[in-house]
Design a protein around this motif. Structure first.
Motif, PDB file in Angstrom:
ATOM      1  N   ARG A 321      25.441  59.994 125.292  1.00 41.22           N
ATOM      2  CA  ARG A 321      26.820  60.413 125.596  1.00 41.22           C
ATOM      3  C   ARG A 321      27.192  59.851 126.956  1.00 41.22           C
ATOM      4  N   LEU A 322      28.476  59.955 127.280  1.00 42.56           N
ATOM      5  CA  LEU A 322      28.922  59.588 128.619  1.00 42.56           C
ATOM      6  C   LEU A 322      28.399  60.588 129.648  1.00 42.56           C
ATOM      7  N   LEU A 323      28.204  60.114 130.847  1.00 45.32           N
ATOM      8  CA  LEU A 323      27.875  61.005 131.960  1.00 45.32           C
ATOM      9  C   LEU A 323      29.030  61.980 132.135  1.00 45.32           C
ATOM     10  N   SER A 324      28.728  63.255 132.333  1.00 47.58           N
ATOM     11  CA  SER A 324      29.791  64.248 132.462  1.00 47.58           C
ATOM     12  C   SER A 324      30.378  64.237 133.875  1.00 47.58           C
ATOM     13  N   PRO A 325      31.597  64.757 134.037  1.00 44.68           N
ATOM     14  CA  PRO A 325      32.191  64.831 135.379  1.00 44.68           C
ATOM     15  C   PRO A 325      31.325  65.600 136.374  1.00 44.68           C
ATOM     16  N   ARG A 326      30.763  66.709 135.942  1.00 45.17           N
ATOM     17  CA  ARG A 326      29.927  67.501 136.846  1.00 45.17           C
ATOM     18  C   ARG A 326      28.677  66.732 137.239  1.00 45.17           C
ATOM     19  N   GLU A 327      28.084  66.017 136.297  1.00 43.79           N
ATOM     20  CA  GLU A 327      26.909  65.208 136.612  1.00 43.79           C
ATOM     21  C   GLU A 327      27.268  64.101 137.603  1.00 43.79           C
ATOM     22  N   TYR A 344      38.922  63.451 132.646  1.00 42.08           N
ATOM     23  CA  TYR A 344      37.624  62.797 132.826  1.00 42.08           C
ATOM     24  C   TYR A 344      37.726  61.600 133.773  1.00 42.08           C
ATOM     25  N   ASN A 345      38.673  60.688 133.496  1.00 40.96           N
ATOM     26  CA  ASN A 345      38.777  59.477 134.311  1.00 40.96           C
ATOM     27  C   ASN A 345      39.070  59.780 135.772  1.00 40.96           C
ATOM     28  N   ASP A 346      39.862  60.827 136.011  1.00 43.51           N
ATOM     29  CA  ASP A 346      40.175  61.197 137.392  1.00 43.51           C
ATOM     30  C   ASP A 346      38.924  61.676 138.122  1.00 43.51           C
ATOM     31  N   ALA A 347      38.112  62.474 137.425  1.00 42.71           N
ATOM     32  CA  ALA A 347      36.882  62.979 138.034  1.00 42.71           C
ATOM     33  C   ALA A 347      35.886  61.853 138.280  1.00 42.71           C
ATOM     34  N   TYR A 348      35.765  60.957 137.292  1.00 40.92           N
ATOM     35  CA  TYR A 348      34.806  59.865 137.420  1.00 40.92           C
ATOM     36  C   TYR A 348      35.234  58.894 138.524  1.00 40.92           C
ATOM     37  N   LYS A 349      36.539  58.628 138.615  1.00 40.45           N
ATOM     38  CA  LYS A 349      37.046  57.755 139.670  1.00 40.45           C
ATOM     39  C   LYS A 349      36.825  58.364 141.045  1.00 40.45           C
ATOM     40  N   LEU A 350      37.026  59.654 141.151  1.00 43.88           N
ATOM     41  CA  LEU A 350      36.818  60.351 142.413  1.00 43.88           C
ATOM     42  C   LEU A 350      35.379  60.180 142.884  1.00 43.88           C
ATOM     43  N   ALA A 351      34.444  60.338 141.939  1.00 47.88           N
ATOM     44  CA  ALA A 351      33.030  60.182 142.282  1.00 47.88           C
ATOM     45  C   ALA A 351      32.696  58.730 142.590  1.00 47.88           C
ATOM     46  N   GLY A 352      33.159  57.818 141.739  1.00 41.21           N
ATOM     47  CA  GLY A 352      32.824  56.413 141.912  1.00 41.21           C
ATOM     48  C   GLY A 352      33.368  55.799 143.179  1.00 41.21           C
TER      49      GLY A 352
END
Length: 381
Positions: A321-327, A344-352
């Protein structure tokens, strides 16, 4: 009293989490409304945050004087995956208006005591090292004693994330002996950085220091420790979707999965989709997996290949599966209490796009706080 800092290109305010409770943000800036919403959600409303293009920010909008200016300016044009525009590019070029603000603060007698600029490893080598020389000249031109380090978040977190930090101390401040060393360190000063320093102008070299950072204790958190069985924001793939990923792997990568299956224990790997040339010279999308208990570097989700996929192997059972936002935010060192964006994309972008929290803390303990302590009486005066 807390130390005062400004946070430019602030994103979700991860630098503040790293600096900790002994620091107070007096001014923050970002142009991204979604990131600003996350900043405010996680920083008591974030009244200090100005949502505005840094090129349009004026010194009058910045209060007080900073002990530290932190700036994680856009990396896209300096990244090895970018198109090589460097500091002349539209996004990484935002360093120039940011630095003009620093110059304006100096002219007004409010020059920050310390400045830390963070970017990708490619900032050292982009444009044949000329971009690195430009950054060095900026610090040197304002009279800062400065140096650079490359710190990989993997020292603290199960994520491979080497980042470049150039740190300057205002020329009228003393630097404690414990913060510097005579020669570069193999841990923090890679050959590319040493070569880049050798190519600097005489003026910049005269102000250069080799920062001394302690080597952290062995990391005790593995990737598997952060993986959720029942994640929010993502779902486990169907058997057909997992098989599709397996079919995209070369023999070498399939053998990695087979070796993990033979262990009979739970193994967590990460997958990136990359375009590779096949035996006939044709471009094909491949799935590349790693089972070294470390995630690949988080990136922004500009395309499907940039989203990291996890693969969990337990004997004959293989799931993905895709990596989760919390992960994702956990891989940046943020606490479980961090409030995530809904999408999802907003959370992943924030982390990245962020900076790893424990790396900031390491720099604070090794450089920022000792410098301020050493100069405490002078700063009060």
């Amino acid at each position: 009293m807390p130390h005062i800092y400004y946070d430019f290109f602030a994103g979700g305010g991860m630098a503040g989490f790293g600096l900790g409770s002994g620091w107070q943000c007096l001014f923050a800036n970002d142009i991204d409304a979604k990131k600003a919403a996350s900043y405010r959600a996680n920083h008591d409303g974030g009244k200090e945050l100005l949502l505005k293009d840094v090129a349009k920010v004026t010194p009058d909008e910045i209060p007080g004087m900073a002990d530290l200016v932190w700036a994680s300016f856009p990396c896209q044009d300096l990244s090895l995956a970018g198109k090589g525009a460097g500091l002349a590019g539209k996004r990484s070029g935002m360093f120039k208006p940011f630095w003009q603000l620093v110059r304006d603060l100096h002219a007004a007698g409010r020059g920050p005591r310390m400045i830390a600029v963070e970017n990708v490893y490619g900032a050292i080598t982009s444009n044949g090292g000329r971009d690195f020389a430009t950054l060095a000249a900026a610090f040197s031109g304002l009279g800062y004693r400065f140096g650079a380090v490359v710190v990989d978040a993997v020292h603290f977190l199960p994520q491979s994330r080497p980042r470049f930090f150039i740190i300057g101390i205002r020329g009228d401040l003393a630097i404690p002996d414990l913060c510097i060393q005579e020669t570069p360190s193999s841990v923090w000063h890679p050959p590319a950085l040493i070569e880049g320093q050798n190519l600097l102008s005489a003026a910049a070299k005269s102000r250069w220091v080799w920062w001394k950072l302690p080597v952290p204790a062995c990391r005790n958190v593995a990737l598997a420790d952060l993986i959720e069985e029942n994640p929010k924001g993502v779902t486990w793939h169907s058997a057909a979707e997992t098989q599709y990923l397996l079919d995209m792997m070369t023999d070498l990568n399939r053998k990695k999965v087979e070796a993990a299956m033979q262990l009979g224990t739970r193994k967590v790997g990460t997958i990136y989709r990359r375009t590779r040339l096949d035996e006939a010279g044709h471009k094909r999308q491949r799935a590349e997996v790693r089972f070294d208990d470390v995630a690949g570097c988080l990136r922004t989700p500009s395309g499907g290949s940039s989203r990291q996929t996890i693969m969990v192997v337990e004997g004959e059972t293989v799931r993905s599966r895709l990596l989760s936002p919390r992960e994702a935010v956990s891989l940046m060192g943020l606490p479980e209490t961090f409030i995530l964006p809904e999408r999802y994309n907003d959370a992943y972008k924030l982390a990245g796009d962020g900076v790893a929290v424990p790396v900031v803390r390491h720099l604070a303990e090794a450089i920022f706080e000792p410098v301020l302590k050493r100069n405490r009486l002078a700063l009060v005066a």
